[in-house]
Write a protein that holds these residues in place. Structure first.
Motif, PDB file in Angstrom:
ATOM      1  N   MET A  15      14.543  17.420 -16.697  1.00  0.00           N
ATOM      2  CA  MET A  15      14.412  16.393 -15.682  1.00  0.00           C
ATOM      3  C   MET A  15      13.585  16.903 -14.511  1.00  0.00           C
ATOM      4  N   ALA A  16      13.661  18.191 -14.216  1.00  0.00           N
ATOM      5  CA  ALA A  16      12.923  18.762 -13.095  1.00  0.00           C
ATOM      6  C   ALA A  16      11.434  18.808 -13.394  1.00  0.00           C
ATOM      7  N   GLN A  17      11.037  18.912 -14.639  1.00  0.00           N
ATOM      8  CA  GLN A  17       9.622  19.007 -14.995  1.00  0.00           C
ATOM      9  C   GLN A  17       8.805  17.804 -14.509  1.00  0.00           C
ATOM     10  N   PRO A  18       9.173  16.569 -14.838  1.00  0.00           N
ATOM     11  CA  PRO A  18       8.378  15.424 -14.365  1.00  0.00           C
ATOM     12  C   PRO A  18       8.346  15.324 -12.838  1.00  0.00           C
ATOM     13  N   PHE A  19       9.476  15.633 -12.205  1.00  0.00           N
ATOM     14  CA  PHE A  19       9.526  15.579 -10.745  1.00  0.00           C
ATOM     15  C   PHE A  19       8.558  16.586 -10.135  1.00  0.00           C
ATOM     16  N   ASP A  20       8.563  17.817 -10.646  1.00  0.00           N
ATOM     17  CA  ASP A  20       7.672  18.862 -10.142  1.00  0.00           C
ATOM     18  C   ASP A  20       6.209  18.483 -10.355  1.00  0.00           C
ATOM     19  N   ALA A  21       5.901  17.923 -11.497  1.00  0.00           N
ATOM     20  CA  ALA A  21       4.518  17.528 -11.788  1.00  0.00           C
ATOM     21  C   ALA A  21       4.069  16.413 -10.843  1.00  0.00           C
ATOM     22  N   GLU A  22       4.940  15.443 -10.615  1.00  0.00           N
ATOM     23  CA  GLU A  22       4.586  14.339  -9.731  1.00  0.00           C
ATOM     24  C   GLU A  22       4.427  14.818  -8.292  1.00  0.00           C
ATOM     25  N   LEU A  23       5.314  15.708  -7.862  1.00  0.00           N
ATOM     26  CA  LEU A  23       5.242  16.265  -6.522  1.00  0.00           C
ATOM     27  C   LEU A  23       3.955  17.072  -6.349  1.00  0.00           C
ATOM     28  N   GLU A  24       3.633  17.859  -7.338  1.00  0.00           N
ATOM     29  CA  GLU A  24       2.413  18.662  -7.287  1.00  0.00           C
ATOM     30  C   GLU A  24       1.176  17.765  -7.207  1.00  0.00           C
ATOM     31  N   GLU A  25       1.167  16.678  -7.938  1.00  0.00           N
ATOM     32  CA  GLU A  25       0.051  15.738  -7.913  1.00  0.00           C
ATOM     33  C   GLU A  25      -0.087  15.086  -6.537  1.00  0.00           C
ATOM     34  N   LEU A  26       1.039  14.691  -5.929  1.00  0.00           N
ATOM     35  CA  LEU A  26       0.995  14.088  -4.598  1.00  0.00           C
ATOM     36  C   LEU A  26       0.464  15.064  -3.552  1.00  0.00           C
ATOM     37  N   VAL A  27       0.929  16.308  -3.617  1.00  0.00           N
ATOM     38  CA  VAL A  27       0.477  17.326  -2.670  1.00  0.00           C
ATOM     39  C   VAL A  27      -1.011  17.586  -2.850  1.00  0.00           C
ATOM     40  N   SER A  28      -1.452  17.651  -4.082  1.00  0.00           N
ATOM     41  CA  SER A  28      -2.867  17.885  -4.363  1.00  0.00           C
ATOM     42  C   SER A  28      -3.730  16.744  -3.824  1.00  0.00           C
ATOM     43  N   LYS A  29      -3.297  15.514  -4.059  1.00  0.00           N
ATOM     44  CA  LYS A  29      -4.042  14.353  -3.572  1.00  0.00           C
ATOM     45  C   LYS A  29      -4.069  14.344  -2.050  1.00  0.00           C
ATOM     46  N   PHE A  30      -2.926  14.621  -1.426  1.00  0.00           N
ATOM     47  CA  PHE A  30      -2.847  14.646   0.026  1.00  0.00           C
ATOM     48  C   PHE A  30      -3.782  15.708   0.603  1.00  0.00           C
ATOM     49  N   SER A  31      -3.802  16.889   0.017  1.00  0.00           N
ATOM     50  CA  SER A  31      -4.644  17.963   0.540  1.00  0.00           C
ATOM     51  C   SER A  31      -6.125  17.630   0.369  1.00  0.00           C
ATOM     52  N   ARG A  32      -6.507  16.987  -0.738  1.00  0.00           N
ATOM     53  CA  ARG A  32      -7.904  16.584  -0.924  1.00  0.00           C
ATOM     54  C   ARG A  32      -8.300  15.544   0.118  1.00  0.00           C
ATOM     55  N   ASP A  33      -7.419  14.552   0.337  1.00  0.00           N
ATOM     56  CA  ASP A  33      -7.710  13.517   1.332  1.00  0.00           C
ATOM     57  C   ASP A  33      -7.825  14.108   2.735  1.00  0.00           C
ATOM     58  N   LEU A  34      -6.926  15.020   3.062  1.00  0.00           N
ATOM     59  CA  LEU A  34      -6.958  15.656   4.375  1.00  0.00           C
ATOM     60  C   LEU A  34      -8.249  16.457   4.543  1.00  0.00           C
ATOM     61  N   ALA A  35      -8.629  17.203   3.525  1.00  0.00           N
ATOM     62  CA  ALA A  35      -9.871  17.982   3.590  1.00  0.00           C
ATOM     63  C   ALA A  35     -11.075  17.063   3.764  1.00  0.00           C
ATOM     64  N   ASP A  36     -11.094  15.928   3.068  1.00  0.00           N
ATOM     65  CA  ASP A  36     -12.192  14.971   3.206  1.00  0.00           C
ATOM     66  C   ASP A  36     -12.249  14.401   4.620  1.00  0.00           C
ATOM     67  N   GLN A  37     -11.095  14.099   5.196  1.00  0.00           N
ATOM     68  CA  GLN A  37     -11.061  13.546   6.547  1.00  0.00           C
ATOM     69  C   GLN A  37     -11.524  14.578   7.570  1.00  0.00           C
ATOM     70  N   ILE A  38     -11.123  15.821   7.413  1.00  0.00           N
ATOM     71  CA  ILE A  38     -11.544  16.885   8.328  1.00  0.00           C
ATOM     72  C   ILE A  38     -13.054  17.092   8.220  1.00  0.00           C
ATOM     73  N   ARG A  39     -13.573  17.119   7.010  1.00  0.00           N
ATOM     74  CA  ARG A  39     -15.011  17.293   6.792  1.00  0.00           C
ATOM     75  C   ARG A  39     -15.791  16.154   7.450  1.00  0.00           C
ATOM     76  N   ALA A  40     -15.310  14.914   7.279  1.00  0.00           N
ATOM     77  CA  ALA A  40     -15.990  13.759   7.870  1.00  0.00           C
ATOM     78  C   ALA A  40     -15.967  13.839   9.397  1.00  0.00           C
ATOM     79  N   LEU A  41     -14.840  14.269   9.965  1.00  0.00           N
ATOM     80  CA  LEU A  41     -14.727  14.397  11.409  1.00  0.00           C
ATOM     81  C   LEU A  41     -15.706  15.440  11.939  1.00  0.00           C
ATOM     82  N   ILE A  42     -15.785  16.576  11.281  1.00  0.00           N
ATOM     83  CA  ILE A  42     -16.708  17.635  11.706  1.00  0.00           C
ATOM     84  C   ILE A  42     -18.146  17.152  11.616  1.00  0.00           C
ATOM     85  N   LEU A  43     -18.494  16.484  10.539  1.00  0.00           N
ATOM     86  CA  LEU A  43     -19.861  15.986  10.384  1.00  0.00           C
ATOM     87  C   LEU A  43     -20.202  14.957  11.454  1.00  0.00           C
ATOM     88  N   ARG A  44     -19.237  14.099  11.814  1.00  0.00           N
ATOM     89  CA  ARG A  44     -19.481  13.135  12.879  1.00  0.00           C
ATOM     90  C   ARG A  44     -19.722  13.835  14.203  1.00  0.00           C
TER      91      ARG A  44
END
Length: 171
Positions: free
Chosen positions: A1-30
């Protein structure tokens, strides 16, 4: 049961970190004045596919995500370090400017910074910098302070010109 939860959590964290990095990059470029059209990423893969109920209508085409309008490419500018120093005078030009200011001060009878600026054609900053260098070298002298400061080739002449400027202001 922990396996699907860990995978989903890891995916959310990965997506969040990519979005945050994109927003920081856009802010710096602006902030740097470099505007780029937002890059679209492929949709992330879902771990579990959930289908909508058969009775639910499909989303209309107009409600789908639209692409941002493309912009003209930003003008490419030289790096700040190159722009800042592009008009910096060479050593020879600086030496010639110092000599010119020494001649102007020598021909005058105790001159203010404004008078030297007008006669030399240099900016106030360039004149101030040159006067500081020449004072440090002992080639010119300053009498008085602030608005009554006068520059001459001897300390006595500079002091006398400063006193005359003070008397003229008092009258």
């Amino acid at each position: 049961m922990a396996q699907p939860f860990d995978a989903e959590l890891e995916e959310l964290v990965s997506k969040f970190s990519r979005d945050l990095a994109d927003q920081i990059r856009a802010l710096i470029l602006r902030r740097l004045g470099i505007e780029r059209a937002p890059q679209t990423r492929p949709a992330p893969r879902a771990t579990a596919v959930r289908s909508a109920p058969a009775s639910a209508p499909a989303a209309p085409a107009s409600s789908r995500t639209k692409r941002a309008p493309s912009r003209a490419p930003a003008t490419v500018r030289a790096p700040v370090s190159e722009r800042r120093h592009a008009s910096r005078p060479t050593t020879e030009e600086r030496a010639a400017a110092l000599e010119r200011i020494v001649r102007i001060v020598g021909n005058g009878n105790g001159l203010s910074v404004g008078e030297i600026e007008r006669q030399s054609g240099f900016t106030r900053g360039a004149v101030g910098s040159a006067l500081k260098t020449l004072k440090d070298q002992g080639r010119i002298f300053m009498g008085g302070t602030k608005r009554f400061a006068r520059y001459a080739t001897t300390q006595a002449a500079a002091d006398q010109a400063s006193l005359e400027a003070r008397r003229g202001a008092a009258a």
